[in-house]
Scaffold this motif. Structure first.
Motif, PDB file in Angstrom:
ATOM      1  N   UNK A   1      14.440  12.174  -1.268  1.00  0.00           N
ATOM      2  CA  UNK A   1      15.924  11.564  -0.771  1.00  0.00           C
ATOM      3  C   UNK A   1      16.903  11.271  -2.131  1.00  0.00           C
ATOM      4  N   UNK A   2      15.988  10.676  -3.027  1.00  0.00           N
ATOM      5  CA  UNK A   2      16.657   9.981  -4.425  1.00  0.00           C
ATOM      6  C   UNK A   2      17.070  11.350  -5.029  1.00  0.00           C
ATOM      7  N   UNK A   3      16.157  12.327  -5.260  1.00  0.00           N
ATOM      8  CA  UNK A   3      16.556  13.407  -5.865  1.00  0.00           C
ATOM      9  C   UNK A   3      17.658  14.444  -5.185  1.00  0.00           C
TER      10      UNK A   3
ATOM     11  N   UNK B   1       6.710  14.069  -0.720  1.00  0.00           N
ATOM     12  CA  UNK B   1       7.837  13.472  -0.147  1.00  0.00           C
ATOM     13  C   UNK B   1       8.692  14.696   0.141  1.00  0.00           C
ATOM     14  N   UNK B   2       9.372  14.481   1.460  1.00  0.00           N
ATOM     15  CA  UNK B   2      10.265  15.446   1.927  1.00  0.00           C
ATOM     16  C   UNK B   2      11.450  14.875   2.428  1.00  0.00           C
ATOM     17  N   UNK B   3      12.579  15.629   2.364  1.00  0.00           N
ATOM     18  CA  UNK B   3      13.790  15.063   3.004  1.00  0.00           C
ATOM     19  C   UNK B   3      14.795  16.328   3.371  1.00  0.00           C
ATOM     20  N   UNK B   4      15.270  16.051   4.657  1.00  0.00           N
ATOM     21  CA  UNK B   4      16.510  17.139   5.031  1.00  0.00           C
ATOM     22  C   UNK B   4      17.736  16.537   5.133  1.00  0.00           C
ATOM     23  N   UNK B   5      18.606  17.345   5.085  1.00  0.00           N
ATOM     24  CA  UNK B   5      20.205  16.766   5.233  1.00  0.00           C
ATOM     25  C   UNK B   5      21.024  17.674   5.428  1.00  0.00           C
TER      26      UNK B   5
ATOM     27  N   UNK C   1      26.237  22.494   4.249  1.00  0.00           N
ATOM     28  CA  UNK C   1      24.925  23.118   3.486  1.00  0.00           C
ATOM     29  C   UNK C   1      23.859  22.285   4.193  1.00  0.00           C
ATOM     30  N   UNK C   2      22.967  22.998   4.885  1.00  0.00           N
ATOM     31  CA  UNK C   2      21.697  22.457   5.230  1.00  0.00           C
ATOM     32  C   UNK C   2      20.819  22.542   4.035  1.00  0.00           C
ATOM     33  N   UNK C   3      20.017  21.458   3.672  1.00  0.00           N
ATOM     34  CA  UNK C   3      19.220  21.174   2.509  1.00  0.00           C
ATOM     35  C   UNK C   3      17.844  20.822   2.962  1.00  0.00           C
ATOM     36  N   UNK C   4      16.570  21.156   2.298  1.00  0.00           N
ATOM     37  CA  UNK C   4      15.413  20.745   2.567  1.00  0.00           C
ATOM     38  C   UNK C   4      14.788  20.657   1.395  1.00  0.00           C
ATOM     39  N   UNK C   5      14.418  19.455   0.881  1.00  0.00           N
ATOM     40  CA  UNK C   5      13.610  19.220  -0.429  1.00  0.00           C
ATOM     41  C   UNK C   5      12.353  18.714  -0.166  1.00  0.00           C
ATOM     42  N   UNK C   6      11.219  19.475  -0.702  1.00  0.00           N
ATOM     43  CA  UNK C   6       9.875  19.016  -0.797  1.00  0.00           C
ATOM     44  C   UNK C   6       9.544  18.787  -1.933  1.00  0.00           C
ATOM     45  N   UNK C   7       8.782  17.760  -2.399  1.00  0.00           N
ATOM     46  CA  UNK C   7       8.168  17.540  -3.605  1.00  0.00           C
ATOM     47  C   UNK C   7       6.765  17.269  -3.394  1.00  0.00           C
ATOM     48  N   UNK C   8       5.900  17.990  -4.425  1.00  0.00           N
ATOM     49  CA  UNK C   8       4.527  18.066  -4.509  1.00  0.00           C
ATOM     50  C   UNK C   8       3.597  17.348  -5.623  1.00  0.00           C
TER      51      UNK C   8
ATOM     52  N   UNK D   1       0.802  -1.242   0.022  1.00  0.00           N
ATOM     53  CA  UNK D   1      -0.146   0.085  -0.051  1.00  0.00           C
ATOM     54  C   UNK D   1       0.781   1.142  -0.134  1.00  0.00           C
ATOM     55  N   UNK D   2       2.154   1.005   0.441  1.00  0.00           N
ATOM     56  CA  UNK D   2       2.805   2.326   0.791  1.00  0.00           C
ATOM     57  C   UNK D   2       3.746   2.897  -0.556  1.00  0.00           C
ATOM     58  N   UNK D   3       3.671   2.047  -1.688  1.00  0.00           N
ATOM     59  CA  UNK D   3       4.392   2.457  -2.750  1.00  0.00           C
ATOM     60  C   UNK D   3       3.694   3.523  -3.746  1.00  0.00           C
ATOM     61  N   UNK D   4       4.213   4.382  -4.174  1.00  0.00           N
ATOM     62  CA  UNK D   4       3.616   5.435  -5.222  1.00  0.00           C
ATOM     63  C   UNK D   4       4.717   5.593  -6.407  1.00  0.00           C
ATOM     64  N   UNK D   5       4.192   6.028  -7.349  1.00  0.00           N
ATOM     65  CA  UNK D   5       5.070   6.173  -8.620  1.00  0.00           C
ATOM     66  C   UNK D   5       5.796   7.563  -8.574  1.00  0.00           C
ATOM     67  N   UNK D   6       5.526   8.563  -7.567  1.00  0.00           N
ATOM     68  CA  UNK D   6       6.136   9.754  -7.644  1.00  0.00           C
ATOM     69  C   UNK D   6       7.649   9.564  -7.399  1.00  0.00           C
ATOM     70  N   UNK D   7       8.313  10.820  -7.651  1.00  0.00           N
ATOM     71  CA  UNK D   7       9.954  11.121  -7.245  1.00  0.00           C
ATOM     72  C   UNK D   7       9.739  11.006  -5.923  1.00  0.00           C
TER      73      UNK D   7
END
Length: 149
Positions: free
Chosen positions: A44-46, A128-132, A142-149, A35-41
């Motif tokens: 973290x991978x980006x 999807x959201x990722x910070x590192x 560099x502090x990075x935050x990526x959010x995908x919509x 159920x938790x699989x989705x096709x969007x980007x």
């Protein structure tokens, strides 16, 4: 081919069995996807793809120095210089390549308290959201935050 009554009943029973077996196997295999699989980007991978890049320093700076450096180092140098537009434009082109057009994104990068944001709006909720923290030189990052919509 001549069948008697017993033979036709046995053949009908075999056909019903095969039809039921087919229906059950199709149903089993159709419900295997979690159920938790989705096709969007994936953010973290980006992020991993973006920060795995190494570039010639003359690609983004007007310099004769042609060192190959990690993108995080070039971003930090560009932000530190105060001339962020060329880097913002470069990051936008890369992100547009990494994230399909039907999705939006925003990437926020902070270095020494200075922030640069690159975004493409597409509406919708965050998928999807990722910070590192990406290393630059020594203990700096560099502090990075990526959010995908």
């Amino acid at each position: 081919m001549v069948l008697n009554r017993k033979g036709s009943i046995a053949m009908i029973d075999a056909m019903i069995f095969i039809i039921l077996l087919s229906a059950v196997s199709v149903t089993m295999f159709a419900n295997i996807m979690p159920d938790n699989v989705h096709d969007g980007p994936n953010a973290k991978t980006v992020c991993d793809d973006l920060f795995s890049m190494k570039l010639d320093s003359s690609t983004l700076f007007d310099t004769e120095d042609t060192q190959i450096l990690p993108i995080s180092t070039l971003i930090a140098a560009n932000m530190n210089s105060g001339h962020k537009e060329e880097m913002r434009s470069f990051i936008k082109r890369v992100m547009d390549d990494l994230v399909p057009d039907i999705y939006g994104y925003d990437i926020s990068m902070t270095f020494k308290g200075d922030e640069m944001i690159v975004e493409r709006h597409a509406g919708g909720d965050i998928s999807s959201e990722y910070s590192c923290s990406q290393p630059v030189v020594g203990s700096m990052h560099i502090d990075v935050r990526i959010r995908l919509y």
